[in-house]
Design an enzyme around this catalytic site. Sequence first.
Site, PDB file in Angstrom:
ATOM      1  N   LYS A   1     -35.000  -1.760   3.720  1.00 29.72           N
ATOM      2  CA  LYS A   1     -33.874  -1.742   3.419  1.00 29.72           C
ATOM      3  C   LYS A   1     -32.890  -2.751   3.847  1.00 29.72           C
ATOM      4  CE  LYS A   1     -31.969   2.336   3.964  1.00 29.72           C
ATOM      5  NZ  LYS A   1     -31.210   2.984   2.992  1.00 29.72           N
TER       6      LYS A   1
ATOM      7  N   SER B   1     -33.048  -1.709   8.323  1.00 34.59           N
ATOM      8  CA  SER B   1     -33.362  -0.494   9.285  1.00 34.59           C
ATOM      9  C   SER B   1     -34.485  -1.006   9.979  1.00 34.59           C
ATOM     10  CB  SER B   1     -33.787   0.579   8.068  1.00 34.59           C
ATOM     11  OG  SER B   1     -34.655   1.556   8.722  1.00 34.59           O
TER      12      SER B   1
ATOM     13  N   LYS C   1       1.790   2.554  22.569  1.00 30.97           N
ATOM     14  CA  LYS C   1       0.901   1.107  22.628  1.00 30.97           C
ATOM     15  C   LYS C   1      -0.606   1.306  21.760  1.00 30.97           C
ATOM     16  CE  LYS C   1       4.185  -0.191  25.575  1.00 30.97           C
ATOM     17  NZ  LYS C   1       4.725   1.069  25.525  1.00 30.97           N
TER      18      LYS C   1
ATOM     19  N   THR D   1     -14.218   6.671 -15.500  1.00 27.48           N
ATOM     20  CA  THR D   1     -13.477   7.304 -15.048  1.00 27.48           C
ATOM     21  C   THR D   1     -14.369   8.631 -14.768  1.00 27.48           C
ATOM     22  OG1 THR D   1     -13.072   8.381 -17.333  1.00 27.48           O
ATOM     23  CG2 THR D   1     -11.445   6.670 -16.765  1.00 27.48           C
ATOM     24  N   HIS D   2     -13.933   9.359 -13.733  1.00 24.26           N
ATOM     25  CA  HIS D   2     -14.708  10.524 -13.114  1.00 24.26           C
ATOM     26  C   HIS D   2     -16.181  10.118 -12.917  1.00 24.26           C
ATOM     27  CE1 HIS D   2     -11.798  13.245 -15.229  1.00 24.26           C
ATOM     28  NE2 HIS D   2     -11.775  12.376 -16.243  1.00 24.26           N
TER      29      HIS D   2
ATOM     30  N   ASN E   1     -28.661  -2.490   3.966  1.00 31.07           N
ATOM     31  CA  ASN E   1     -27.535  -1.614   4.240  1.00 31.07           C
ATOM     32  C   ASN E   1     -26.401  -2.260   4.218  1.00 31.07           C
ATOM     33  OD1 ASN E   1     -29.348   0.381   4.438  1.00 31.07           O
ATOM     34  ND2 ASN E   1     -29.392   0.248   6.705  1.00 31.07           N
TER      35      ASN E   1
ATOM     36  N   GLU F   1     -19.285  -0.465   4.628  1.00 31.35           N
ATOM     37  CA  GLU F   1     -19.334   1.333   5.381  1.00 31.35           C
ATOM     38  C   GLU F   1     -18.218   1.267   6.450  1.00 31.35           C
ATOM     39  OE1 GLU F   1     -23.473   3.231   4.254  1.00 31.35           O
ATOM     40  OE2 GLU F   1     -23.581   1.270   5.362  1.00 31.35           O
TER      41      GLU F   1
HETATM   42  N1  ARG Z   1       5.566   1.127  30.501  1.00 33.37           N
HETATM   43  C1  ARG Z   1       6.792   1.632  29.928  1.00 33.37           C
HETATM   44  C2  ARG Z   1       6.518   1.792  28.504  1.00 33.37           C
HETATM   45  O1  ARG Z   1       5.575   1.283  27.832  1.00 33.37           O
HETATM   46  C3  ARG Z   1       7.960   0.719  30.112  1.00 33.37           C
HETATM   47  C4  ARG Z   1       9.219   1.367  30.130  1.00 33.37           C
HETATM   48  C5  ARG Z   1       9.272   2.286  31.304  1.00 33.37           C
HETATM   49  N2  ARG Z   1      10.548   2.803  31.384  1.00 33.37           N
HETATM   50  C6  ARG Z   1      10.890   3.832  32.287  1.00 33.37           C
HETATM   51  N3  ARG Z   1      12.108   4.143  32.403  1.00 33.37           N
HETATM   52  N4  ARG Z   1       9.912   4.313  33.070  1.00 33.37           N
HETATM   53  O2  ARG Z   1       7.197   2.677  27.680  1.00 33.37           O
END
Ligand code: ARG
Length: 464
Positions: free
Chosen positions: A289, A283, A331, A161-162, A291, A296
């Site tokens: 070394k 290294s 995305k 602990t600590h 590593n 990491e």
């Molecule tokens: N590439 C667009 C997205 O990923 C698809 C939907 C586009 N819709 C639109 N009304 N422009 O959101």
Amino acid sequence: MSREDPKSKLWGGRFSEPTDAFVQAFTASVDFDRRLYRHDIEGSRAHARMLARVGVLTEAECQKIVDGLDDIQADIERGEFAWLTELEDVHMNIEARLTDRIGAVGKKLHTGRSRNDQVATDVRLWLREQIDLLQAEIRRLQTGLLDLAEREADTILPGFTHLQVAQPVSFGHHMLAWFEMLDRDHERLADCRKRVNVMPLGSAALAGTSYPLDRHYTAELLGFLRPTRNSLDAVSDRDFAIEFTAAGALVMMHLSRMAEELILWASAQFGFVDLPDRFCTGSSIMPQKKNPDVPELVRGKSGRVYGHLMSLLTLMKSQPLAYNKDNQEDKEPLFDTVDTLAGSLRAFADMVPHIELRRERMYAAAQQGFSTATDLADYLVRKGLPFRDAHEVVGKAVRFGVEQGRDLSQMSVEELRQFSDTIDEDVFQVLTPEGSMAARDIEGGTAPAQVRRQIAAARERLGI
Ligand code: ARG
């Protein structure tokens, strides 16, 4: 008609001049969203089948579309599909190619659908699959931890602990602590998956559609739990992606804690473990070394996922209903979260079974730092002293030990009796790390018997 002509765009009808070249590149997402191609095609196939079922397409039209989509998928997988920035995104690339291949009937696929419900569906289908893969990797890592815990249930590790030596614990117990963190991560992903697994198709652009779509049928074809209940919400919210990334941030936080301990343990100062050479690097200047790069990097990569969580939260914040182009930005953070988790979990799952323990170093460390002081106090309590008085007695004994440079177990009974005359020879049973560890024989405690019980229960629960 060339692809440059505005009329060639799938939305080109109301436009009179081509898109500015920079704007075209700036607004396009195909470079990254093509990753969704398989799920986009899967969604389209199901949509076409449903359209045929409700009579919007004939069976022959549907078959043509489905076959065309299959061919496109094969082309993509053979690397023979030219992705065009002019066609903006994965959806329009595939749809345009479909019409090129099968003719005008391809243009009917988009009936009763918008890219807004299409993209929300694609991302959900994709993420659902990724969650399953990540959960399997978590289980693989957990299995490695259970095996290690079983093998090392009797191995003594100084518990901290600590970051100060506290009490001896079973190395297996420590592995089970990591196991539990991952168990909750697995559970969180399972819970998140339920909210990912609903189907936006049928919401169309925002308001639903005038075609008599059978949303339950499409949902069934795609293995979704049910169609979404509100079209405005379904096309616009990305809370499912945020929730996933939050669960992912916790996975990375847990992995970073494990990584940190492995890095410390592998250092010359601790010397508790040896990481396999194939998970380390050297290294270029210091020949001695070795590593711990893999832990990491995993520790460092946790930062990316925390950042993605913040990006997605900020992306969604204050967005008015319904779909906004902002959402295209969901995305890359989401993809990178999945990639980071997959890589980090894989590295750990591969490495954990091969960690070598330096048991004598751990044992020696557990004998330092008066790790059995609490056991001496408990011993005195059993002899009738109130705990606070026992605490005081042991404090004095520890001070004596610090002056003498000796652990409690290295003192004679006579020396110990200076602090309390209730101490007898039997005290040495509790002053060893083994005695201390075995005494914590309570559910969830570190006694090897308890550790083995927890391992058996975990195996039973997980079927591993
Ligand atoms: N590439 C667009 C997205 O990923 C698809 C939907 C586009 N819709 C639109 N009304 N422009 O959101």
